[in-house]
Design an enzyme around this catalytic site. Structure first.
Site, PDB file in Angstrom:
ATOM      1  CE  LYS A 169      -9.775   2.910 -47.736  1.00 51.64           C
ATOM      2  NZ  LYS A 169     -10.509   2.690 -46.476  1.00 51.64           N
ATOM      3  CB  SER A 221      -2.225   7.618 -38.697  1.00 50.71           C
ATOM      4  OG  SER A 221      -2.029   6.552 -39.605  1.00 50.71           O
ATOM      5  CB  THR A 222       2.233  10.532 -39.295  1.00 45.15           C
ATOM      6  OG1 THR A 222       1.684  11.838 -39.046  1.00 45.15           O
ATOM      7  CG2 THR A 222       3.621  10.671 -39.863  1.00 45.15           C
ATOM      8  CB  THR A 224      -1.892   5.261 -42.938  1.00 47.84           C
ATOM      9  OG1 THR A 224      -2.173   4.479 -41.788  1.00 47.84           O
ATOM     10  CG2 THR A 224      -2.537   4.607 -44.133  1.00 47.84           C
ATOM     11  N   GLY A 225       0.053   7.642 -43.876  1.00 47.79           N
ATOM     12  CA  GLY A 225       0.396   8.666 -44.880  1.00 47.79           C
ATOM     13  C   GLY A 225       1.741   8.387 -45.519  1.00 47.79           C
ATOM     14  CD  GLU A 242      -4.379  18.392 -44.991  1.00 44.69           C
ATOM     15  OE1 GLU A 242      -4.067  18.766 -43.840  1.00 44.69           O
ATOM     16  OE2 GLU A 242      -4.095  19.040 -46.007  1.00 44.69           O
ATOM     17  CB  CYS A 276      -6.226  16.196 -37.256  1.00 50.62           C
ATOM     18  SG  CYS A 276      -7.211  17.488 -38.021  1.00 50.62           S
ATOM     19  CD  GLU A 372      -2.487  12.195 -33.691  1.00 50.46           C
ATOM     20  OE1 GLU A 372      -2.158  11.179 -34.325  1.00 50.46           O
ATOM     21  OE2 GLU A 372      -3.194  13.092 -34.170  1.00 50.46           O
TER      22      GLU A 372
HETATM   23  P1  NAD Z   1      -5.489   5.624 -40.544  1.00 50.08           P
HETATM   24  O1  NAD Z   1      -4.239   6.177 -41.126  1.00 50.08           O
HETATM   25  O2  NAD Z   1      -5.429   4.374 -39.779  1.00 50.08           O
HETATM   26  O3  NAD Z   1      -6.597   5.389 -41.671  1.00 50.08           O
HETATM   27  C1  NAD Z   1      -6.994   6.414 -42.553  1.00 50.08           C
HETATM   28  C2  NAD Z   1      -7.516   5.776 -43.830  1.00 50.08           C
HETATM   29  O4  NAD Z   1      -6.457   5.124 -44.518  1.00 50.08           O
HETATM   30  C3  NAD Z   1      -8.613   4.726 -43.635  1.00 50.08           C
HETATM   31  O5  NAD Z   1      -9.597   4.922 -44.640  1.00 50.08           O
HETATM   32  C4  NAD Z   1      -7.861   3.417 -43.872  1.00 50.08           C
HETATM   33  O6  NAD Z   1      -8.685   2.377 -44.322  1.00 50.08           O
HETATM   34  C5  NAD Z   1      -6.882   3.829 -44.944  1.00 50.08           C
HETATM   35  N1  NAD Z   1      -5.695   2.965 -45.066  1.00 50.08           N
HETATM   36  C6  NAD Z   1      -5.187   2.092 -44.153  1.00 50.08           C
HETATM   37  N2  NAD Z   1      -4.054   1.528 -44.634  1.00 50.08           N
HETATM   38  C7  NAD Z   1      -3.844   2.065 -45.859  1.00 50.08           C
HETATM   39  C8  NAD Z   1      -2.817   1.914 -46.848  1.00 50.08           C
HETATM   40  N3  NAD Z   1      -1.772   1.097 -46.664  1.00 50.08           N
HETATM   41  N4  NAD Z   1      -2.902   2.632 -47.978  1.00 50.08           N
HETATM   42  C9  NAD Z   1      -3.929   3.499 -48.177  1.00 50.08           C
HETATM   43  N5  NAD Z   1      -4.926   3.680 -47.281  1.00 50.08           N
HETATM   44  C10 NAD Z   1      -4.880   2.987 -46.135  1.00 50.08           C
HETATM   45  O7  NAD Z   1      -6.071   6.843 -39.671  1.00 50.08           O
HETATM   46  P2  NAD Z   1      -7.275   6.795 -38.653  1.00 50.08           P
HETATM   47  O8  NAD Z   1      -6.825   6.008 -37.462  1.00 50.08           O
HETATM   48  O9  NAD Z   1      -8.511   6.418 -39.393  1.00 50.08           O
HETATM   49  O10 NAD Z   1      -7.415   8.356 -38.254  1.00 50.08           O
HETATM   50  C11 NAD Z   1      -6.758   8.942 -37.183  1.00 50.08           C
HETATM   51  C12 NAD Z   1      -5.559   9.733 -37.669  1.00 50.08           C
HETATM   52  O11 NAD Z   1      -5.956  10.677 -38.663  1.00 50.08           O
HETATM   53  C13 NAD Z   1      -4.924  10.558 -36.575  1.00 50.08           C
HETATM   54  O12 NAD Z   1      -3.527  10.450 -36.642  1.00 50.08           O
HETATM   55  C14 NAD Z   1      -5.332  11.993 -36.915  1.00 50.08           C
HETATM   56  O13 NAD Z   1      -4.486  12.984 -36.413  1.00 50.08           O
HETATM   57  C15 NAD Z   1      -5.361  11.941 -38.397  1.00 50.08           C
HETATM   58  N6  NAD Z   1      -6.197  13.015 -38.940  1.00 50.08           N
HETATM   59  C16 NAD Z   1      -5.592  14.060 -39.568  1.00 50.08           C
HETATM   60  C17 NAD Z   1      -6.347  15.122 -40.047  1.00 50.08           C
HETATM   61  C18 NAD Z   1      -5.704  16.296 -40.737  1.00 50.08           C
HETATM   62  O14 NAD Z   1      -6.412  17.066 -41.368  1.00 50.08           O
HETATM   63  N7  NAD Z   1      -4.412  16.471 -40.647  1.00 50.08           N
HETATM   64  C19 NAD Z   1      -7.730  15.100 -39.895  1.00 50.08           C
HETATM   65  C20 NAD Z   1      -8.313  14.009 -39.243  1.00 50.08           C
HETATM   66  C21 NAD Z   1      -7.531  12.963 -38.783  1.00 50.08           C
END
Ligand code: NAD
Length: 475
Positions: A169, A221-222, A224-225, A242, A276, A372
């Site tokens: 996804k 993002s942290t 959502t993680g 990640e 990231c 960030e």
């Molecule tokens: P995000 O957390 O908003 O979204 C990431 C994904 O999660 C999307 O596909 C989104 O649809 C999905 N999502 C949203 N809500 C969810 C839920 N409740 N349960 C499961 N999935 C859900 O992140 P973003 O804004 O797309 O990306 C930017 C962030 O990603 C930044 O914080 C960046 O640092 C981080 N990032 C980390 C790495 C790494 O390797 N550590 C790499 C790239 C980006």
């Protein structure tokens, strides 16, 4: 764009239950309509991956690796089309998009070479202890919008080669390259082994709580993680996270300020700062601080900020409206608190453009320093004392990566060892390699991606501990 995008579900390319617009961040025009999956379609995709798992996992490593190589070949053959699509949905300059696509083929090829051999942990006194690894089942890949293709490949490579199946996804603002990759995979992989689903943020939670999904491979993002981890906890799913970062660069006093500024600038501004592991705070020794500031400001002023399809563009737009608003807020706040050395003014044109901006005179508790930013706005901070700068660099909930820049390598390595981040690069940046593990410490992640450690995350280790039938019990 005339291409009609479809999802790959159970070996078929299908329309969604509805559609939504994918917006080009450089023009705010619509790139294409994206199919939007219903919950039933997601269920079908998960069931198809589950059905495909027994036959796929029964293949030899060599056979599965052969499929990965075919995927890499097919992606490479269409690299120009993928790069153009990536630029139109993500915004990055075309040369950086090509780099991401070619890098993605390298990742697939690297994982095609990797194996999880059985290990003999002990063989003595009639006792044999073996560790062997088996695939987990269905893996959900959930990816963000900054590197939609390579971050998927970082998951797909280890997932498939170890014998798992996947439902992928992408992020709602950059789904098209993942769907196009699904079209290419439909021609190569057995039905159900790889499925693509597009949503507008509704289906992630269904995946993370689904009983038939064994592992969540998440990048984002942290915030959502943390939700992903909580949801996966219910059924003790395997998770790799990640997440976000606020990576510090420490520039030591023994480097030429101008050369260091050039390297730090690249590390901070590539992909408009939306990496990231982008350099998100630069700490520069007082003895070279002024010259460093002057040089990095010149580089920012010389940037060509434009549509990524225009030749010569060095910085494209921020990927989406929400991120643009977030970076703008941080910028407005930083303007009040500090001194803008370059950039800072937003162009009056369509698109989410923010010119590369350098800010000094900020305190460590300014939001631009301690949050960030994930955009092209860099705080440059002064330090005098090594212990103090190490403390300031580590004073963060994040611990993704960091850099140390110094001529005296022994000293730079000593400082690097004191940085609490998953990765620290010395005199280089973004040296991510599919054969080396990548992981975050603290709130930047959990588990490893890439390398042998990353490969093992897609397997369950089993211990077999055997003695001769007639052996005396050890206790
Ligand atoms: P995000 O957390 O908003 O979204 C990431 C994904 O999660 C999307 O596909 C989104 O649809 C999905 N999502 C949203 N809500 C969810 C839920 N409740 N349960 C499961 N999935 C859900 O992140 P973003 O804004 O797309 O990306 C930017 C962030 O990603 C930044 O914080 C960046 O640092 C981080 N990032 C980390 C790495 C790494 O390797 N550590 C790499 C790239 C980006």
């Amino acid at each position: 764009m005339t291409h009609s995008f479809r999802m790959l579900i159970a070996g078929e390319l299908v329309d969604g239950a509805s559609t939504f617009d994918v917006v080009n961040p450089a023009t705010e025009g619509v790139v294409a309509q994206c199919p939007k999956a219903s919950k039933d379609q997601l269920e079908t995709a998960i069931a198809a991956a589950k059905d495909a798992f027994p036959a796929w996992s029964a293949l030899s490593y060599e056979d599965r690796a052969g499929y990965l190589v075919k995927l890499a070949d097919a992606l490479f053959a269409r690299k120009d089309e993928f790069a153009r699509l990536l630029t139109s949905e993500q915004g990055k300059p075309l040369d950086q998009a090509e780099y991401e696509i070619i890098g993605s083929t390298f990742v697939l090829r690297a994982f095609a070479e990797m194996r999880t051999p059985e290990k003999k942990l002990r063989e003595e006194g009639g006792q044999t202890v073996i560790e062997h690894r088996t695939p987990l089942g269905v893996v959900a890949s959930i990816t963000p919008w900054n590197f939609p293709v390579i971050l998927l490949m970082n998951k797909l490579g280890p997932c498939l080669v170890t014998g798992n199946c996947m439902v992928a996804k992408p992020a709602p603002t950059t789904p098209l390259t993942t769907l196009l990759f699904g079209e290419l995979a439909a021609e190569i992989l057995p039905a159900g082994v790889f499925n693509t689903i597009a949503d507008q943020n509704e289906l992630g939670p269904v995946m993370t709580s689904h009983p038939d999904i064994a592992k969540i491979a998440f990048t984002g993002s942290t915030a959502t993680g943390s939700k992903v981890m909580a949801s996966a906890a219910e059924s003790i799913k395997r998770v790799t996270l990640e997440l976000g970062g606020n990576d510090a660069a420490i520039v030591l006093d023994d480097v030429p300020a101008r050369e260091a500024a050039q390297k730090v600038y690249q590390g901070a501004m590539t992909n408009a700062g939306q990496i990231c592991v982008a350099i998100k705070r630069a700490y520069v020794h007082e003895s070279i601080y002024d010259e460093f500031c002057e040089a990095i400001a010149e580089l920012a002023n010389a940037a060509v900020v434009d549509d990524g399809t225009r030749q010569g563009t060095t910085i494209g737009p921020v990927q989406n409206r929400m991120q643009y608003d977030k970076v703008r807020e941080l910028l407005d706040d930083a303007k009040q608190r500090g001194t803008v050395l370059a950039g800072g003014e937003l162009p009056d044109r369509p698109g989410y453009f923010i010119p590369p901006t350098i800010v000094k005179d900020l305190d460590d508790d300014a939001p631009l320093v301690c949050e960030e930013q994930f955009g092209p706005v860099l705080p440059v901070l002064k330090y005098t004392d090594i212990d103090d700068v190490v403390r300031r660099a580590n004073d963060s909930v994040y611990g993704l990566a960091g850099t140390v820049w110094g001529r005296d390598l022994t000293r730079a390595l000593d400082i690097a060892r004191r940085i609490d981040s998953g990765t620290v690069w010395v005199n280089q940046h973004l040296a991510i390699d599919a054969n080396l593990p990548f992981r975050g410490s603290k709130q930047s992640g959990l588990g490893a991606e890439l390398g042998e450690a990353g490969l093992n995350e897609y397997t369950q280790a089993h211990i077999i501990n055997a003695v001769e039938f007639d052996a005396q019990p050890a206790h």
